[in-house]
Design a protein around this motif. Structure first.
Motif, short mmCIF file in Angstrom:
data_model
loop_
_atom_site.label_atom_id
_atom_site.label_comp_id
_atom_site.label_asym_id
_atom_site.label_seq_id
_atom_site.Cartn_x
_atom_site.Cartn_y
_atom_site.Cartn_z
N LEU A 11 0.83 -1.21 0.00
CA LEU A 11 0.00 0.00 0.00
C LEU A 11 0.86 1.26 0.00
O LEU A 11 0.55 2.23 -0.70
CB LEU A 11 -0.93 0.01 1.21
N ASP A 12 1.93 1.25 0.76
CA ASP A 12 2.83 2.40 0.78
C ASP A 12 3.44 2.64 -0.60
O ASP A 12 3.53 3.78 -1.07
CB ASP A 12 3.96 2.20 1.81
N THR A 13 3.85 1.57 -1.26
CA THR A 13 4.43 1.68 -2.60
C THR A 13 3.41 2.24 -3.59
O THR A 13 3.72 3.13 -4.38
CB THR A 13 4.93 0.31 -3.09
N ALA A 14 2.19 1.72 -3.52
CA ALA A 14 1.14 2.20 -4.43
C ALA A 14 0.83 3.67 -4.17
O ALA A 14 0.64 4.45 -5.11
CB ALA A 14 -0.12 1.36 -4.27
N GLU A 15 0.80 4.06 -2.92
CA GLU A 15 0.53 5.46 -2.58
C GLU A 15 1.65 6.37 -3.09
O GLU A 15 1.39 7.46 -3.59
CB GLU A 15 0.38 5.60 -1.07
N LYS A 16 2.90 5.92 -2.99
CA LYS A 16 4.02 6.71 -3.50
C LYS A 16 3.91 6.89 -5.01
O LYS A 16 4.19 7.96 -5.55
CB LYS A 16 5.35 6.08 -3.13
N LYS A 17 3.51 5.83 -5.73
CA LYS A 17 3.34 5.93 -7.18
C LYS A 17 2.25 6.94 -7.52
O LYS A 17 2.41 7.75 -8.43
CB LYS A 17 2.99 4.56 -7.79
N LEU A 18 1.14 6.87 -6.80
CA LEU A 18 0.06 7.82 -7.05
C LEU A 18 0.50 9.25 -6.75
O LEU A 18 0.18 10.17 -7.51
CB LEU A 18 -1.17 7.46 -6.21
N MET A 58 -5.50 2.51 -15.82
CA MET A 58 -5.57 2.32 -14.36
C MET A 58 -6.92 1.76 -13.94
O MET A 58 -7.90 1.86 -14.67
CB MET A 58 -5.36 3.68 -13.65
N LYS A 59 -6.95 1.20 -12.74
CA LYS A 59 -8.22 0.78 -12.16
C LYS A 59 -9.00 2.05 -11.83
O LYS A 59 -8.41 3.06 -11.41
CB LYS A 59 -7.98 -0.03 -10.89
N PRO A 60 -10.32 2.02 -11.99
CA PRO A 60 -11.12 3.22 -11.75
C PRO A 60 -10.92 3.85 -10.37
O PRO A 60 -10.82 5.06 -10.25
CB PRO A 60 -12.56 2.73 -11.92
N ALA A 63 -7.55 5.74 -10.33
CA ALA A 63 -7.62 6.98 -11.11
C ALA A 63 -8.48 8.01 -10.37
O ALA A 63 -8.14 9.20 -10.34
CB ALA A 63 -8.20 6.70 -12.48
N ALA A 64 -9.55 7.57 -9.74
CA ALA A 64 -10.43 8.48 -9.01
C ALA A 64 -9.71 9.15 -7.85
O ALA A 64 -9.92 10.34 -7.58
CB ALA A 64 -11.66 7.73 -8.50
N LEU A 70 -6.79 16.67 -8.32
CA LEU A 70 -6.37 17.54 -9.41
C LEU A 70 -7.28 18.77 -9.55
O LEU A 70 -8.47 18.70 -9.28
CB LEU A 70 -6.39 16.79 -10.74
N GLY A 71 -6.69 19.86 -10.03
CA GLY A 71 -7.46 21.05 -10.35
C GLY A 71 -8.23 20.83 -11.65
O GLY A 71 -7.81 20.05 -12.51
N LEU A 72 -9.35 21.53 -11.78
CA LEU A 72 -10.18 21.36 -12.97
C LEU A 72 -9.46 21.78 -14.24
O LEU A 72 -9.73 21.24 -15.31
CB LEU A 72 -11.48 22.17 -12.83
#
Length: 140
Positions: A11-18, A58-60, A63-64, A70-72
């Protein structure tokens, strides 16, 4: 216990990638600096197309999580180029308030499609109302 530690590391690795992807998008946002409705050109168009490909892969829910941050001005050009079916899956798992703001921004841009594009200020729009959509003329 080991399995729990391994899951936590994953989970930490995935969070760092995001977080890294969010950083990349924020860099793109600062480089773009133009109006949100402006058509991207050249290198910027390629960068947005690459982002579209990446987010569609990416998985929805992943990506969500990024889209919620993100800014619009960055999110709208990316979403406009995404496959609507894939974007609907992402929109379904986004935070409701962010999904609403994105929907309002997209609807506003669609309404102004024939006219000159105007920057959408989400703070200026009521948070509980979507813009009205004019009905299509009836055929007889």
């Amino acid at each position: 216990m080991r399995e729990l530690e391994m899951r936590e590391r994953l989970l930490d690795t995935a969070e760092k990638k995001l977080d890294s992807r969010v950083g990349d998008l924020k860099d793109l946002e600062t480089k773009a600096g133009g109006a949100p409705g402006a058509k991207p050109q050249g290198e910027e168009a390629k960068a947005i197309k690459n982002l579209v490909i990446m987010y569609e892969a990416m998985k929805p829910k992943d990506a969500a999580r990024v889209f919620d941050r993100l800014g619009l001005d960055v999110l709208v050009p990316v979403v406009q180029q995404m496959n609507p079916r894939k974007m609907s899956e992402v929109l379904a798992v986004m935070a409701p308030d962010r999904a609403e703001k994105l929907t309002v921004a997209l609807a506003s841009m669609a309404r102004n499609a024939g006219a000159e594009r105007v920057a959408v200020d989400p703070a200026a729009l009521p948070s509980t109302e979507l813009p009205a959509i004019a009905p299509a003329p009836r055929r007889r």
